[in-house]
Design a protein around this motif. Structure first.
Motif, PDB file in Angstrom:
ATOM      1  N   SER A 239       1.142  10.920   8.042  1.00 18.69           N
ATOM      2  CA  SER A 239       1.900   9.666   7.971  1.00 18.69           C
ATOM      3  C   SER A 239       3.215   9.834   8.722  1.00 18.69           C
ATOM      4  N   THR A 240       3.630   8.793   9.381  1.00 20.16           N
ATOM      5  CA  THR A 240       4.978   8.774   9.967  1.00 20.16           C
ATOM      6  C   THR A 240       5.826   7.748   9.221  1.00 20.16           C
TER       7      THR A 240
ATOM      8  N   THR B  59       5.236   5.597   6.546  1.00 20.75           N
ATOM      9  CA  THR B  59       5.296   5.496   5.082  1.00 20.75           C
ATOM     10  C   THR B  59       6.086   6.657   4.486  1.00 20.75           C
TER      11      THR B  59
ATOM     12  N   PRO C 134       0.586  -2.723  11.330  1.00 20.37           N
ATOM     13  CA  PRO C 134       1.165  -1.729  10.413  1.00 20.37           C
ATOM     14  C   PRO C 134       1.491  -0.408  11.097  1.00 20.37           C
TER      15      PRO C 134
HETATM   16  N1   CP Z   1       1.462   1.930   8.330  1.00 22.54           N
HETATM   17  C1   CP Z   1       1.315   3.217   7.963  1.00 22.54           C
HETATM   18  O1   CP Z   1       0.839   3.515   6.865  1.00 22.54           O
HETATM   19  O2   CP Z   1       1.741   4.126   8.885  1.00 22.54           O
HETATM   20  P1   CP Z   1       1.754   5.705   8.638  1.00 22.54           P
HETATM   21  O3   CP Z   1       0.307   6.152   8.522  1.00 22.54           O
HETATM   22  O4   CP Z   1       2.452   6.299   9.822  1.00 22.54           O
HETATM   23  O5   CP Z   1       2.474   5.957   7.352  1.00 22.54           O
END
Ligand code: CP
Length: 312
Positions: free
Chosen positions: A57-58, A60, A267
């Motif tokens: 994840s970045t 979140t 997202p």
């Molecule tokens: N939108 C989202 O969940 O991005 P990440 O996977 O980078 O957290």
């Protein structure tokens, strides 16, 4: 909402969602004035939030860390699974139990499809927020998306939200359909047949075969990436399927048929040249980076509500 877990959007009533939005707005105003999310309120001793991310994840992970820091709380983050005892064979369940035994005030967790963890989390005596659960739920993404629509379009009820892409494997789509439908929006979905969900999963949405028809209908356009990591069939990995996906690409020619005051969302992460053509992120209707900014306030609002800090 104090001490409540939020593992899916249905855990929240529309009244609670409204209260999250109201407090996020108050924090935005406070931050502008005092550079402090909670005004001059002192928080001592700081509560501790444990971030457990068992998938990459970045946005979140970092926005939960940003929200935690801006609230003056402390944050424990498992940001690299390779530096944990998971590499020595410890299970996800045991990892969670051990972190819970350290008694943080709240756990934020992202994990893949796992019935074992779905069943374990509600048994912890610590509130837990899902930061993404397999294909099932991404509640804080849906909350920040709804908040973005409210801020940009001034209302949610009556908005027509077209979600385009790999709907079948998308936890973002599932959580958004729940929140936005309950708040009075209409939802349309569109994508290659292999990426469309079975009808019982999304009973009240409009289905568009042609993206052009969906764009002409919508006031909000939300692109989704292909969730390759969640596909199990070989067919879905084939180049032909990826090429089919690009036939549903949001591009500038298609955007020329989108209303002038509509908004374009995603997202993230974006695959440029697959679901978004060059130039779409820069279109004046794009709110993709505003979604990220709003995510910090919404996550801070949710943390503050659950930890009983929601006053300025
Ligand atoms: N939108 C989202 O969940 O991005 P990440 O996977 O980078 O957290």
């Amino acid at each position: 909402m104090q001490n409540q877990s939020v593992l899916e959007t249905r855990a929240l009533s529309t009244q609670q969602i409204q209260s999250l939005f109201d407090f996020a707005q108050q924090m935005e105003a406070s931050y502008e004035k005092t550079k402090n999310f909670l005004g001059r309120a002192q928080l001592a001793p700081p509560k501790v939030v444990a971030n457990l991310f068992f998938e990459p994840s970045t946005r979140t992970r970092l926005s939960f860390e940003m929200a935690t820091t801006r609230l003056g709380l402390s944050c424990l983050s498992m940001d690299s699974m390779s530096s944990t005892s998971l590499t020595k064979g410890e299970s996800f369940a045991d990892t969670i139990l051990n972190v819970a035994a350290m008694q943080p005030d709240l756990i934020v967790i992202r994990y893949g499809d796992s019935r074992e963890l779905d069943e374990l989390l509600p048994t912890l005596n610590i509130p837990v927020i899902s930061a993404g659960t397999g294909v099932l739920a991404h509640p804080t993404q849906a909350l920040l998306d709804a908040y973005t629509i409210l801020k940009e379009r001034k209302k949610i009820a009556g908005e027509r939200v077209l979600i385009v892409g790999d709907i079948r494997h998308s936890r973002v789509a599932r959580s958004n359909v729940d929140v936005l439908t309950r708040m009075g929006a209409e939802i349309g979905i569109c994508g290659p047949p292999l990426f469309m969900p079975e009808s019982h999963l999304f009973p009240h949405v409009k289905r568009f075969n042609r993206i052009e028809d969906g764009i002409a209908w919508a006031t909000v356009l939300m692109g989704l990436r292909i969730q390759l990591e969640r596909h199990d069939s070989k067919e879905i990995h084939s180049e032909k399927v990826v090429k089919t996906f690009t036939e549903y690409e949001i591009n500038l020619s298609r955007l020329s048929k989108f209303i002038d005051d509509g908004i374009v969302m995603h997202p993230g992460p974006i695959n440029h040249g697959v679901e978004f053509a060059p130039g779409v992120l820069q279109d004046q209707r794009s709110r993709v980076l505003s979604q990220v900014t709003n995510g910090v306030f919404i996550r801070a609002s949710l943390l503050a509500h659950i930890l009983d800090l929601a006053r300025i």
